[in-house]
Design a protein around this motif. Structure first.
Motif, mmCIF file in Angstrom:
data_model
loop_
_atom_site.group_PDB
_atom_site.id
_atom_site.type_symbol
_atom_site.label_atom_id
_atom_site.label_comp_id
_atom_site.label_asym_id
_atom_site.label_seq_id
_atom_site.Cartn_x
_atom_site.Cartn_y
_atom_site.Cartn_z
ATOM 1 N N MET A 202 27.809 45.271 107.935
ATOM 2 C CA MET A 202 28.674 44.886 106.806
ATOM 3 C C MET A 202 30.128 45.179 107.097
ATOM 4 O O MET A 202 31.023 44.587 106.498
ATOM 5 N N PHE A 203 30.360 46.091 108.035
ATOM 6 C CA PHE A 203 31.738 46.418 108.401
ATOM 7 C C PHE A 203 32.332 45.313 109.265
ATOM 8 O O PHE A 203 33.493 44.927 109.090
ATOM 9 N N ALA A 204 31.512 44.784 110.181
ATOM 10 C CA ALA A 204 31.957 43.662 111.005
ATOM 11 C C ALA A 204 32.163 42.418 110.144
ATOM 12 O O ALA A 204 33.092 41.636 110.380
ATOM 13 N N MET A 205 31.332 42.261 109.102
ATOM 14 C CA MET A 205 31.484 41.096 108.207
ATOM 15 C C MET A 205 32.874 41.082 107.580
ATOM 16 O O MET A 205 33.461 40.023 107.360
ATOM 17 N N ARG A 206 33.383 42.260 107.258
ATOM 18 C CA ARG A 206 34.718 42.346 106.659
ATOM 19 C C ARG A 206 35.751 41.688 107.575
ATOM 20 O O ARG A 206 36.611 40.922 107.125
ATOM 21 N N ALA A 207 35.646 42.025 108.872
ATOM 22 C CA ALA A 207 36.593 41.468 109.843
ATOM 23 C C ALA A 207 36.426 39.959 109.946
ATOM 24 O O ALA A 207 37.413 39.214 110.007
ATOM 25 N N ARG A 208 35.177 39.509 109.941
ATOM 26 C CA ARG A 208 34.917 38.064 110.046
ATOM 27 C C ARG A 208 35.530 37.323 108.855
ATOM 28 O O ARG A 208 36.156 36.268 109.006
ATOM 29 N N ILE A 209 35.335 37.864 107.661
ATOM 30 C CA ILE A 209 35.882 37.215 106.461
ATOM 31 C C ILE A 209 37.408 37.161 106.559
ATOM 32 O O ILE A 209 38.028 36.138 106.290
ATOM 33 N N TYR B 290 39.063 32.870 117.017
ATOM 34 C CA TYR B 290 38.782 34.066 117.811
ATOM 35 C C TYR B 290 37.472 33.916 118.557
ATOM 36 O O TYR B 290 36.658 33.041 118.228
ATOM 37 N N GLU B 291 37.291 34.768 119.538
ATOM 38 C CA GLU B 291 36.024 34.796 120.265
ATOM 39 C C GLU B 291 35.207 35.960 119.720
ATOM 40 O O GLU B 291 35.628 37.111 119.787
ATOM 41 N N GLY B 292 34.056 35.660 119.159
ATOM 42 C CA GLY B 292 33.177 36.712 118.647
ATOM 43 C C GLY B 292 32.207 37.120 119.728
ATOM 44 O O GLY B 292 31.569 36.264 120.350
#
Lengths: 221, 223
Positions: free
Chosen positions: A15-22, A31-33
């Motif tokens: 859920m922390f990575a989701m924040r960055a994605r949003i 960006y390159e994920g």
């Protein structure tokens, strides 16, 4: 802007990575994920986040930024003239946004992790704290469509990723959030209608599958 | 800035978190009214302005409360011009936020565990974690201050290490910090404790030491 290299060390169900994605989606940043294997951390992750060895890590022109809230604020500041603003512009409103983001990390994250990693009394305590935290947030939301007011903002972005884990929490903990916090669920569904959010969150069933694997690994099941 | 401003800070005299807010206000030259709270008898005002955590510090600016020390420091930096507490470059701001969070997440909890956890094994674990965190900060420190030539967010966050940590160590006979093990932190400690603004807000050293000693004595006495 000159060619920029933006890389996100990512993990689909974090859920922390989701924040960055949003945040990146809200700003329309390409960006390159790079999906990380958190059970067997690769050299790039260990090099870019030697202190915590966690995702997300934003790597901007080779320089790493760690910790999800810090990444989101960084994105908002660097790309301030592009896409949607994430934090409010008024200093007092920004302070409130930061306060509630901190509340989410202190109260929601902790309690929710107990709900899927614990059993018995500890699980019940986690459920109680989780519902209490959501109720507090419902109070803060009031009649507004978003925590940011009329517009989706920082606190909404910081909180909505947890929603993708609700099916897992509810199944492991045998409860339905909607029965306790209907307003919260209403807000969550509203956020899910936003394209940047919908495309950044995994399917709750996918999260549940991961949770089952982790529970076995941690010896909960 | 508008002259019709009322700034109030609710605090307790020995809290490192309150000192962060005080130093930030003084660096900006903001005049404020200070209200000393008793944590065993919290005022109605404190409970009204910080209903969620019921803690100090609370900054009240024109009757609007801001809570949580690092949130307050960033707010002070943004609401008032003058001394820059955070860097202006987004990457350096991100670094400053990262290290302040590191101090709050890693140094404080470990030190508290080392000092006050009723279980000896947990106290030892806390001491180990504290030493690890301090070593990381020692490695990170490059210039005179964490912020470079002048104090900034991270220095305010880390002030605990310069003032309170050695006192708690002395009072409790702990092994967390030493000048020999962390020479750069030691030097930084001297610099920051002699900073005119910081010097002006710190409580008397003997006062704090005595309070810690009493607390440790009470714990041994009750065993």
């Amino acid at each position: 802007m000159a060619t920029q290299e933006v890389v996100l060390l990512d993990s689909r169900c974090s859920m922390f990575a989701m924040r960055a994605r949003i945040a990146l989606a809200e700003k329309g940043i390409e960006y390159e994920g790079k999906e990380q294997n958190l059970a067997d951390k690769g050299p790039e992750l260990l090099q870019m986040n030697p202190i915590h060895k966690k995702v997300p890590v934003l790597v901007h022109n080779g320089k790493p930024i760690c910790e999800s809230l810090i990444i989101v604020q960084y994105i908002d500041e660097v790309w301030k003239d592009q896409g949607n603003p994430l934090l409010p512009s008024d200093p007092y409103d920004r302070a409130q946004a930061r306060f509630w983001a901190d509340f989410v990390d202190k109260k929601v994250a902790d309690a929710s992790s107990k709900v899927w990693t614990k059993k018995g009394e500890e699980l019940e305590a986690g459920k109680k704290d989780f519902i209490a935290a959501l109720k507090q947030l419902e109070e803060v939301l009031g009649d507004k469509p978003y925590f940011g007011g009329e517009v989706f903002g920082y606190v909404d972005l910081v909180l909505i990723p947890f929603y993708s884990w609700f099916y897992a929490y509810e199944t492991c903990g045998s409860f339905k959030t909607e029965e306790h916090c209907p307003k919260f669920i209403e807000w969550a569904k509203r956020c899910m209608q936003r394209e940047t959010v919908a495309k950044s969150l995994p399917d709750p069933k996918e999260v549940y599958e991961i949770v089952l694997i982790l529970r076995k690994r941690f010896g909960v099941d | 800035m508008a002259s019709n401003q009322h700034v109030k800070l609710f605090g307790t005299v020995r809290s490192p978190f309150v000192k962060r807010a005080e130093i930030a206000l003084k660096l900006k030259g903001v005049e404020y009214e200070y209200v000393e709270e008793s944590l065993s008898n919290k005022s109605d005002d404190l409970l009204k302005y910080n209903p969620v955590h019921k803690k100090v510090p609370v900054l009240l600016h024109n009757d609007k409360p801001v809570c949580e020390s690092l949130v307050i420091v960033e707010y002070v930096d943004e609401a008032w011009t003058g001394y820059p507490i955070l860097p202006s470059d987004p990457y350096h701001r991100a670094q400053a936020r990262f290290w302040s969070k590191f101090i709050d997440d890693k140094v404080f909890p470990a030190a508290f565990k080392a000092a006050w956890n009723p279980n000896e094994k947990e106290r030892d674990k806390g001491a180990e974690e504290a030493r690890e965190a301090l070593q990381i900060l020692e490695n990170k420190l490059k210039g005179k201050f964490f912020n470079g030539d002048s104090i900034g967010l991270v220095d305010l966050a880390a002030l605990y290490i310069a003032f309170w940590l050695p006192l708690i160590q002395e009072a409790g006979g702990l092994d967390l910090y030493s000048g020999e093990k962390y020479p750069k932190l030691e030097k930084w400690g001297h610099e920051i404790l002699n900073h005119p603004v910081v010097k002006g807000v710190l409580p008397p050293r003997d006062n704090v030491l005595a309070i810690y000693k009493t607390r440790f004595q009470n714990i041994s006495a009750s065993k």
